[in-house]
Motif scaffolding. Structure first.
Motif, PDB file in Angstrom:
ATOM      1  N   THR A 173       0.812  -1.224   0.000  1.00 57.86           N
ATOM      2  CA  THR A 173       0.000   0.000   0.000  1.00 57.86           C
ATOM      3  C   THR A 173       0.845   1.272   0.000  1.00 57.86           C
ATOM      4  O   THR A 173       0.318   2.354   0.245  1.00 57.86           O
ATOM      5  CB  THR A 173      -0.938   0.003   1.223  1.00 57.86           C
ATOM      6  OG1 THR A 173      -0.161  -0.097   2.421  1.00 57.86           O
ATOM      7  CG2 THR A 173      -1.904  -1.170   1.160  1.00 57.86           C
ATOM      8  N   GLN A 174       2.153   1.132  -0.238  1.00 53.33           N
ATOM      9  CA  GLN A 174       3.086   2.257  -0.353  1.00 53.33           C
ATOM     10  C   GLN A 174       3.331   3.004   0.959  1.00 53.33           C
ATOM     11  O   GLN A 174       3.901   4.097   0.960  1.00 53.33           O
ATOM     12  CB  GLN A 174       2.595   3.258  -1.413  1.00 53.33           C
ATOM     13  CG  GLN A 174       2.423   2.676  -2.802  1.00 53.33           C
ATOM     14  CD  GLN A 174       3.745   2.159  -3.368  1.00 53.33           C
ATOM     15  OE1 GLN A 174       4.732   2.871  -3.385  1.00 53.33           O
ATOM     16  NE2 GLN A 174       3.764   0.911  -3.801  1.00 53.33           N
ATOM     17  N   MET A 175       2.917   2.415   2.073  1.00 50.53           N
ATOM     18  CA  MET A 175       3.130   3.096   3.357  1.00 50.53           C
ATOM     19  C   MET A 175       4.614   3.150   3.703  1.00 50.53           C
ATOM     20  O   MET A 175       5.116   4.193   4.152  1.00 50.53           O
ATOM     21  CB  MET A 175       2.345   2.387   4.467  1.00 50.53           C
ATOM     22  CG  MET A 175       0.833   2.503   4.334  1.00 50.53           C
ATOM     23  SD  MET A 175      -0.028   1.594   5.639  1.00 50.53           S
ATOM     24  CE  MET A 175      -1.734   1.806   5.126  1.00 50.53           C
ATOM     25  N   LEU A 176       5.328   2.031   3.494  1.00 54.00           N
ATOM     26  CA  LEU A 176       6.765   2.024   3.770  1.00 54.00           C
ATOM     27  C   LEU A 176       7.497   2.996   2.846  1.00 54.00           C
ATOM     28  O   LEU A 176       8.399   3.719   3.281  1.00 54.00           O
ATOM     29  CB  LEU A 176       7.333   0.617   3.595  1.00 54.00           C
ATOM     30  CG  LEU A 176       7.014  -0.407   4.691  1.00 54.00           C
ATOM     31  CD1 LEU A 176       7.623  -1.757   4.334  1.00 54.00           C
ATOM     32  CD2 LEU A 176       7.511   0.065   6.043  1.00 54.00           C
ATOM     33  N   ALA A 177       7.118   3.013   1.571  1.00 56.69           N
ATOM     34  CA  ALA A 177       7.767   3.907   0.609  1.00 56.69           C
ATOM     35  C   ALA A 177       7.544   5.366   0.983  1.00 56.69           C
ATOM     36  O   ALA A 177       8.457   6.193   0.889  1.00 56.69           O
ATOM     37  CB  ALA A 177       7.239   3.635  -0.794  1.00 56.69           C
ATOM     38  N   THR A 178       6.342   5.692   1.403  1.00 56.81           N
ATOM     39  CA  THR A 178       6.025   7.073   1.791  1.00 56.81           C
ATOM     40  C   THR A 178       6.856   7.501   2.995  1.00 56.81           C
ATOM     41  O   THR A 178       7.401   8.613   3.027  1.00 56.81           O
ATOM     42  CB  THR A 178       4.521   7.197   2.121  1.00 56.81           C
ATOM     43  OG1 THR A 178       3.755   6.849   0.962  1.00 56.81           O
ATOM     44  CG2 THR A 178       4.167   8.608   2.563  1.00 56.81           C
ATOM     45  N   LEU A 179       6.962   6.625   3.986  1.00 57.22           N
ATOM     46  CA  LEU A 179       7.756   6.949   5.172  1.00 57.22           C
ATOM     47  C   LEU A 179       9.230   7.110   4.820  1.00 57.22           C
ATOM     48  O   LEU A 179       9.902   8.033   5.299  1.00 57.22           O
ATOM     49  CB  LEU A 179       7.582   5.857   6.221  1.00 57.22           C
ATOM     50  CG  LEU A 179       6.193   5.773   6.881  1.00 57.22           C
ATOM     51  CD1 LEU A 179       6.032   4.455   7.621  1.00 57.22           C
ATOM     52  CD2 LEU A 179       5.973   6.944   7.832  1.00 57.22           C
ATOM     53  N   ALA A 180       9.729   6.233   3.946  1.00 57.64           N
ATOM     54  CA  ALA A 180      11.138   6.307   3.547  1.00 57.64           C
ATOM     55  C   ALA A 180      11.429   7.573   2.753  1.00 57.64           C
ATOM     56  O   ALA A 180      12.466   8.227   2.939  1.00 57.64           O
ATOM     57  CB  ALA A 180      11.520   5.076   2.733  1.00 57.64           C
ATOM     58  N   LEU A 181      10.512   7.947   1.861  1.00 55.53           N
ATOM     59  CA  LEU A 181      10.706   9.173   1.071  1.00 55.53           C
ATOM     60  C   LEU A 181      10.680  10.413   1.956  1.00 55.53           C
ATOM     61  O   LEU A 181      11.400  11.381   1.701  1.00 55.53           O
ATOM     62  CB  LEU A 181       9.624   9.271  -0.014  1.00 55.53           C
ATOM     63  CG  LEU A 181       9.819   8.358  -1.227  1.00 55.53           C
ATOM     64  CD1 LEU A 181       8.596   8.400  -2.128  1.00 55.53           C
ATOM     65  CD2 LEU A 181      11.070   8.751  -2.006  1.00 55.53           C
ATOM     66  N   LYS A 182       9.863  10.386   2.982  1.00 56.23           N
ATOM     67  CA  LYS A 182       9.822  11.511   3.912  1.00 56.23           C
ATOM     68  C   LYS A 182      11.155  11.640   4.646  1.00 56.23           C
ATOM     69  O   LYS A 182      11.669  12.750   4.838  1.00 56.23           O
ATOM     70  CB  LYS A 182       8.683  11.314   4.927  1.00 56.23           C
ATOM     71  CG  LYS A 182       8.507  12.484   5.888  1.00 56.23           C
ATOM     72  CD  LYS A 182       8.160  13.767   5.144  1.00 56.23           C
ATOM     73  CE  LYS A 182       7.975  14.923   6.111  1.00 56.23           C
ATOM     74  NZ  LYS A 182       7.672  16.195   5.401  1.00 56.23           N
ATOM     75  N   ILE A 183      11.711  10.508   5.035  1.00 51.88           N
ATOM     76  CA  ILE A 183      13.024  10.518   5.678  1.00 51.88           C
ATOM     77  C   ILE A 183      14.070  11.077   4.719  1.00 51.88           C
ATOM     78  O   ILE A 183      14.920  11.890   5.081  1.00 51.88           O
ATOM     79  CB  ILE A 183      13.408   9.093   6.133  1.00 51.88           C
ATOM     80  CG1 ILE A 183      12.466   8.610   7.234  1.00 51.88           C
ATOM     81  CG2 ILE A 183      14.850   9.050   6.625  1.00 51.88           C
ATOM     82  CD1 ILE A 183      12.657   7.149   7.606  1.00 51.88           C
ATOM     83  N   LEU A 184      13.993  10.652   3.446  1.00 49.96           N
ATOM     84  CA  LEU A 184      14.969  11.080   2.439  1.00 49.96           C
ATOM     85  C   LEU A 184      14.889  12.582   2.179  1.00 49.96           C
ATOM     86  O   LEU A 184      15.892  13.228   1.858  1.00 49.96           O
ATOM     87  CB  LEU A 184      14.732  10.316   1.136  1.00 49.96           C
ATOM     88  CG  LEU A 184      15.730  10.531  -0.001  1.00 49.96           C
ATOM     89  CD1 LEU A 184      17.146  10.168   0.449  1.00 49.96           C
ATOM     90  CD2 LEU A 184      15.334   9.694  -1.209  1.00 49.96           C
ATOM     91  N   SER A 185      13.727  13.157   2.361  1.00 53.41           N
ATOM     92  CA  SER A 185      13.531  14.583   2.052  1.00 53.41           C
ATOM     93  C   SER A 185      14.321  15.506   2.973  1.00 53.41           C
ATOM     94  O   SER A 185      14.541  16.670   2.651  1.00 53.41           O
ATOM     95  CB  SER A 185      12.034  14.937   2.129  1.00 53.41           C
ATOM     96  OG  SER A 185      11.575  14.864   3.471  1.00 53.41           O
ATOM     97  N   VAL A 186      14.752  14.977   4.124  1.00 53.43           N
ATOM     98  CA  VAL A 186      15.499  15.820   5.068  1.00 53.43           C
ATOM     99  C   VAL A 186      17.010  15.634   4.903  1.00 53.43           C
ATOM    100  O   VAL A 186      17.792  16.219   5.641  1.00 53.43           O
ATOM    101  CB  VAL A 186      15.100  15.517   6.530  1.00 53.43           C
ATOM    102  CG1 VAL A 186      13.615  15.747   6.734  1.00 53.43           C
ATOM    103  CG2 VAL A 186      15.471  14.086   6.916  1.00 53.43           C
TER     104      VAL A 186
END
Length: 477
Positions: A335-348
């Protein structure tokens, strides 16, 4: 519902199941003091509810994600079942008692912990498997350590530290091959680059265990207890050095690239044959040990506690935990939940140091939520690969981070496949051994320090072309 357009998986949708999981685990561990299986499974179905009613996923899609992720863990589950069989027949046959007997005669408390670290590292490099190391020399070293008066959790820390150091650097290891494949570099470039973080971590760990071992050097050795253990073992088992050929054959088979499942199953069968030949066991008794483990009364409670275990059934608790974790991980990945969390981490991650930091944090996060080291390496590698290239960083920096974090932190989490395995194989209580897994804790910290100082962080050439460099590495190798 199948005709509805899926909504974007925003950070809010991704965080809701994660917060539910954290709350459930806190209640289970700290308040109710129960196993974590049901809270993890409840969190999985909570995440499914969020995906269905919030993001318009269908149950069929969610079920597909669960099953696909469970497939990833099936090899580990089969190995776990076989390891239980190995432990059962190796105890009944006298293999493990013989290893403990001679270990108590040879090793002294002062050198035991550093020796354990080195022995496990050598075996793991040779076999490419931390699991095989723990299931062969590891279970014997646990017995030797307890006989010398060293707490099981400390011995387990030395075993796990050595086993994962060796596994991490072995070209035969599956994770050592997976990490460079995900990052986009070659195997031997990856291994050489890992030496920068792994060797200092191992030296520090060796010093720490040597220092810790001094605590037991000054303590008067309980020779009466050791004599009781030796007498109990020799009185209940036919201790023959020939029995040590069985683990030698298994380790040699793995070194010769025999696949783990048939290699370990062969070890279990050899153990059963040895129990018939050397201990006079019946065929039925050997089959019972394969299924239910060894059960006997030696007359010394300490020895009984150590030896009465193993068997296929002994791994069912661990396997059910892995399945619960895989169900949750599969839902959150699908459901892309892990991907969303990882991308948020990457944004910083604005600097190279920040990027290395999030490359260390993300696999730990995936190890915790998804419960599998392979997923932590695959998901992080797949998501960060392009970012490393865009910033002109050689992919071996990413592959190293995947192992420094994804591989090494996996045994520290009880519901991760690796953590559950080590707990079941070495007879540990969750979390209690973690403070003594020095290498697994130190290595990620060193990797982050390198990221911010720039030490050993290599860049691509100006054209971003790494082909020539890889070609050179292959020629040198």
């Amino acid at each position: 519902m199948g005709s509805k357009m899926k909504k974007e998986t925003t950070l809010m949708y991704a965080l809701i199941p994660l917060l539910f999981l954290m709350g459930s685990l806190f209640y289970a561990i700290q308040i109710a003091q129960i196993d974590v299986h049901i809270p993890i499974l409840a969190s999985a179905f909570f995440a499914a509810g969020v995906a269905i009613f919030g993001l318009n996923y269908t149950w069929a899609e969610i079920e597909e994600g669960m099953i696909d992720t469970i497939k990833v863990s099936l090899q580990a589950i089969i190995i776990l079942m076989i390891i239980g069989m190995v432990v059962g027949t190796w105890i009944q046959s006298g293999i493990v008692p013989t290893m403990i007997f001679y270990g108590l005669k040879i090793l002294s408390p002062g050198i035991f912990l550093p020796a354990t670290l080195i022995i496990c590292a050598i075996v793991a490099v040779a076999t490419g498997s931390s699991w095989t190391t723990a299931a062969t020399v590891g279970i014997a070293l646990i017995g030797v350590g307890e006989g010398l008066g060293i707490p099981r959790n400390i011995v387990a820390g030395a075993i796990i530290s050595g086993a994962y150091m060796g596994d991490k650097l072995s070209p035969l290891s599956d994770t050592t091959n997976l990490a460079p494949a995900m990052a986009g570099t070659d195997l031997f470039t990856h291994i050489r680059h890992m030496l920068y973080t792994t060797v200092p971590s191992f030296i520090i760990t060796l010093i720490m265990f040597a220092f810790l071992g001094r605590k037991y050097t000054g303590v008067a050795l309980n020779t009466e207890l050791i004599d009781k253990i030796l007498g109990t073992l020799s009185g209940n088992f036919n201790l023959n050095p020939i029995l040590l050929l069985v683990p030698v054959i298994v380790i040699g088979a793995v070194m010769m690239k025999v696949p783990a499942i048939p290699g370990l199953f062969g070890g279990a069968i050899l153990g059963g044959i040895a129990s018939i030949v050397f201990q006079g066991a019946s065929v039925g008794s050997a089959l019972t040990a394969l299924h239910y483990g060894y059960s006997g009364e030696t007359g010394l409670a300490m020895v009984d506690d150590l030896l009465n275990r193993g068997g296929l059934d002994s791994m069912m608790w661990t396997i059910s935990l892995i399945l619960c974790a895989m169900i949750l991980g599969g839902i959150m990945e699908k459901t892309q939940m892990l991907a969303t969390l990882a991308l948020k981490i990457l944004s910083v991650a604005h600097t190279t140091g920040d990027l290395i930091l999030v490359s260390i944090i993300t696999p730990i996060f995936v190890n915790t939520v998804a419960g599998d080291q392979y997923l932590s390496i695959v998901i992080t590698g797949r998501m960060f690969k392009e970012t490393y290239a865009e910033r002109g960083l050689h992919p071996k920096n990413l592959s190293r981070s995947l192992e420094d974090s994804g591989t090494l932190t996996s045994p520290l989490i009880p519901w991760n496949t690796c953590g559950a395995y080590m707990i079941a194989t070495l007879g540990l209580a969750p979390w209690t051994y973690v403070p003594y897994c020095f290498l697994n804790l130190i290595n990620p910290v060193i990797a982050v320090i390198y990221g911010y100082t720039g030490f050993s962080i290599e860049k691509l050439d100006k054209n971003g072309d790494k082909a020539k460099e890889n070609e050179k590495v292959e020629i040198e190798a």
